[in-house]
Scaffold this active site. Sequence first.
Site, PDB file in Angstrom:
ATOM      1  N   THR A 278       0.807  -1.218   0.000  1.00  0.00           N
ATOM      2  CA  THR A 278       0.000   0.000   0.000  1.00  0.00           C
ATOM      3  C   THR A 278       0.846   1.276   0.000  1.00  0.00           C
ATOM      4  OG1 THR A 278      -0.167  -0.131   2.402  1.00  0.00           O
ATOM      5  CG2 THR A 278      -1.953  -1.118   1.131  1.00  0.00           C
ATOM      6  N   GLY A 279       2.154   1.157   0.139  1.00  0.00           N
ATOM      7  CA  GLY A 279       3.032   2.333   0.045  1.00  0.00           C
ATOM      8  C   GLY A 279       3.161   2.769  -1.405  1.00  0.00           C
TER       9      GLY A 279
ATOM     10  N   LYS B   2      -3.944  -3.105   7.913  1.00  0.00           N
ATOM     11  CA  LYS B   2      -4.864  -2.927   6.787  1.00  0.00           C
ATOM     12  C   LYS B   2      -5.455  -4.242   6.295  1.00  0.00           C
ATOM     13  CE  LYS B   2      -3.068   1.472   5.099  1.00  0.00           C
ATOM     14  NZ  LYS B   2      -2.407   2.199   4.032  1.00  0.00           N
TER      15      LYS B   2
ATOM     16  N   ILE C 220      13.719  -5.596  -2.153  1.00  0.00           N
ATOM     17  CA  ILE C 220      14.151  -4.451  -2.950  1.00  0.00           C
ATOM     18  C   ILE C 220      14.719  -3.349  -2.055  1.00  0.00           C
ATOM     19  CG2 ILE C 220      13.378  -2.735  -4.657  1.00  0.00           C
ATOM     20  CD1 ILE C 220      13.003  -5.621  -5.637  1.00  0.00           C
TER      21      ILE C 220
ATOM     22  N   GLU D 222      16.428  -0.604   0.101  1.00  0.00           N
ATOM     23  CA  GLU D 222      17.830  -0.203   0.163  1.00  0.00           C
ATOM     24  C   GLU D 222      18.091   0.517   1.475  1.00  0.00           C
ATOM     25  OE1 GLU D 222      19.012   2.468  -2.953  1.00  0.00           O
ATOM     26  OE2 GLU D 222      21.014   2.768  -2.086  1.00  0.00           O
TER      27      GLU D 222
ATOM     28  N   GLU E 162      31.303  -6.313  -9.124  1.00  0.00           N
ATOM     29  CA  GLU E 162      31.863  -4.993  -8.837  1.00  0.00           C
ATOM     30  C   GLU E 162      32.843  -5.115  -7.690  1.00  0.00           C
ATOM     31  OE1 GLU E 162      28.101  -2.924  -8.289  1.00  0.00           O
ATOM     32  OE2 GLU E 162      28.350  -2.912  -6.126  1.00  0.00           O
TER      33      GLU E 162
ATOM     34  N   HIS F 215      27.148   1.781  -3.558  1.00  0.00           N
ATOM     35  CA  HIS F 215      26.694   0.567  -2.882  1.00  0.00           C
ATOM     36  C   HIS F 215      27.478   0.376  -1.593  1.00  0.00           C
ATOM     37  CE1 HIS F 215      25.182  -1.374  -6.859  1.00  0.00           C
ATOM     38  NE2 HIS F 215      24.253  -0.632  -6.284  1.00  0.00           N
TER      39      HIS F 215
END
Lengths: 298, 394
Positions: free
Chosen positions: A17-18, A43, A103, A105, A217, A255
């Site tokens: 819901t965000g 909710k 997801i 971060e 990386e 990162h």
Amino acid sequence: MSILVDRNSRVVVQGLTGKEGTFHARTCMEYGTQIVAGVTPGKGGTSHSLDGSNHPPVPVFNTVADAVRATGANVSVIFVPPPFAADAIMEAVDAALALVVCISEGIPTLDMVRAWRYLQEKKTTRLIGPNCPGIISPGKCKVGIMPGHIHKEGNVGVVSRSGTLTYEAVDQLTRRGIGQSTCIGIGGDPIIGTTHLDAIRMFNQDPETQAIVMIGEIGGTAEEEAAAYVKEHVKKPVIGFVAGQTAPPGRRMGHAGAIIAGGKGTAAEKMKAMHDAGIFVVESPAEIGAMVEKTLRK
Amino acid sequence: MKIHEYQAKEILAKYQVKIPRGRPAMTSEEARKIAVELGGPVVVKAQIHAGGRGKGGGVKLARTPEEAGRLAGQMLGMKLVTHQTGPEGRIVQRLLVEEALHIKKEYYLGIVIDRAAGKPVFMASAAGGMEIEEVAAKSPELILKEWIDPGTGFQAYQARKLAFGLELAPELVNKAVQFMTALYQAFQSSDGSLAEINPFLLTEEGDFYALDAKINFDDNALFRHKEFAALRDLNEEDPLEVDASKYNLNYIKLDGNVGCMVNGAGLAMATMDIIKYAGGMPANFLDVGGGASAEQVKNAFRILMSDKNVKAVLINIFGGILRCDTLATGVVEAAKELALSIPIVVRMEGTNVDRGRQILKESGLNFTVGLNMKDAAEKVVALASHAVPEAKVQ
């Protein structure tokens, strides 16, 4: 075939819901992903409409366990704010979901240390991320924030620590007519659920994946560990690139995990380990697609 | 986030880690007064966010308060160059004045996150006082390690293993165990990403001290340690980087002349790499992030341009969440506002790319279009090297 997600994936969105959750759930749904439930504590019992989409509203639950019970969800994607994200991961693990894609971060490292230990104890769940773009099996299922339209269904597996650099590599492939089996962004944090090695092992076992692109990386030793595995076990061509060849030591390059510390984790070391393992290493990020094409033609 | 030695020691003291008596000083008079208070010989230590201070002349022994004042006067304002500061060094603005101890032996203690193991690791070594990286590279067997389970925390038996491993006399082991346990408490409670005591000192009197101390905080956890904000010393940071952080931009200044602006850390690093591959040198790392606004893009551009070494700019955007039209709007606004005179190469791909290209075209400004990463990098490097003689003429 593909790995981890496909047409049978039934996805619950933690933090549906965000703003972020709503936006990305919609793009996933439009791509064809089955978004079956949302979780927002307090909710439960309501349903959430993904603005601008013609799909029916998504039922919202108070807990992941409730969502799983009611909808048979088997994959979770997490969009909750970083202070609560490690808790969200553990809740999804507790509900025994097969796959959790985080997801979010900016999760504190010591929170991730606890979540990681919890995951290992339960042994039921694979975590992708955190701090990652997610996972997509082109043409089948997208669980993440990547632009779906640049992908194409096919036979190259892509694993990368980065988001936009993965899009760049995928775009190079698609423009050459080379499709992807599954693309996984494993995330740029020091502690992540799925490593290069894990992804490569799964791609190696997937009969439809014919070649593997591995984008690393600076920082840590995950690329070296994956290279050692490739040397021993992988017969499929592996194409590699390491970002950060020009990065100065001791500086965190965006990162949290991209830092050359104590002289370890340089791009040069990683490229050498990969090259020694028989991986086709390109020095320029613009050469990834061309190198894949070349190895597939052989 | 990095802090000064004296700040790290103040934190450690709260967790009962034993530190030498002392206080920070900003003037030579203050340093003299602290030396009077402490009585006896003192050590005057330059406070900068870099190691190797002793070799660079940033740590000196003073036998009298007057000498402490004189040494402090010499040190304050001096440019301290160590192997960690780079050739430009750091200006010393703060000192720590503390009691001189009777050194018997120097050990090493450190806690870091072991990425591969996914948990913190407590390290101890009898080869203290030296560059621990050097020890780790040449003789890794000299570094003892105990991994810490987050469920149970650092246990006394682990501290004992380390203490006996350091071959401490049996009567000293309990003291060392207490010290290590306190150090772990400090690390854990303050969300450290690193805590290092080097040297971990044993005195002639048989006591352990943190003679030097370093604590780095996990940036991701700063939200639950509001009190740490006051510990930030902006003098230790590059002003452009400080400016960038206000707008949530990730900027790191480098030495080249090709400025670059990119979305995403991995692509930003790869862009720096391809600039080098094309024969140039990047002037910076700049990640505008996934969801940058036109305002952020504008500020990113301003910060990028205030580096006088920049002779040409490469904008490399792969639009995902950050749409190409948003980016283009920000770039055009910034270019107009800053009356830019240097060449800009734009390479855009992804979401709303056509609209973005249209905005750049209609702006009437002279942007060079990069067809792909390689093309863009080659163009910007060529433009940057041509710009050099012009700049000299001016």
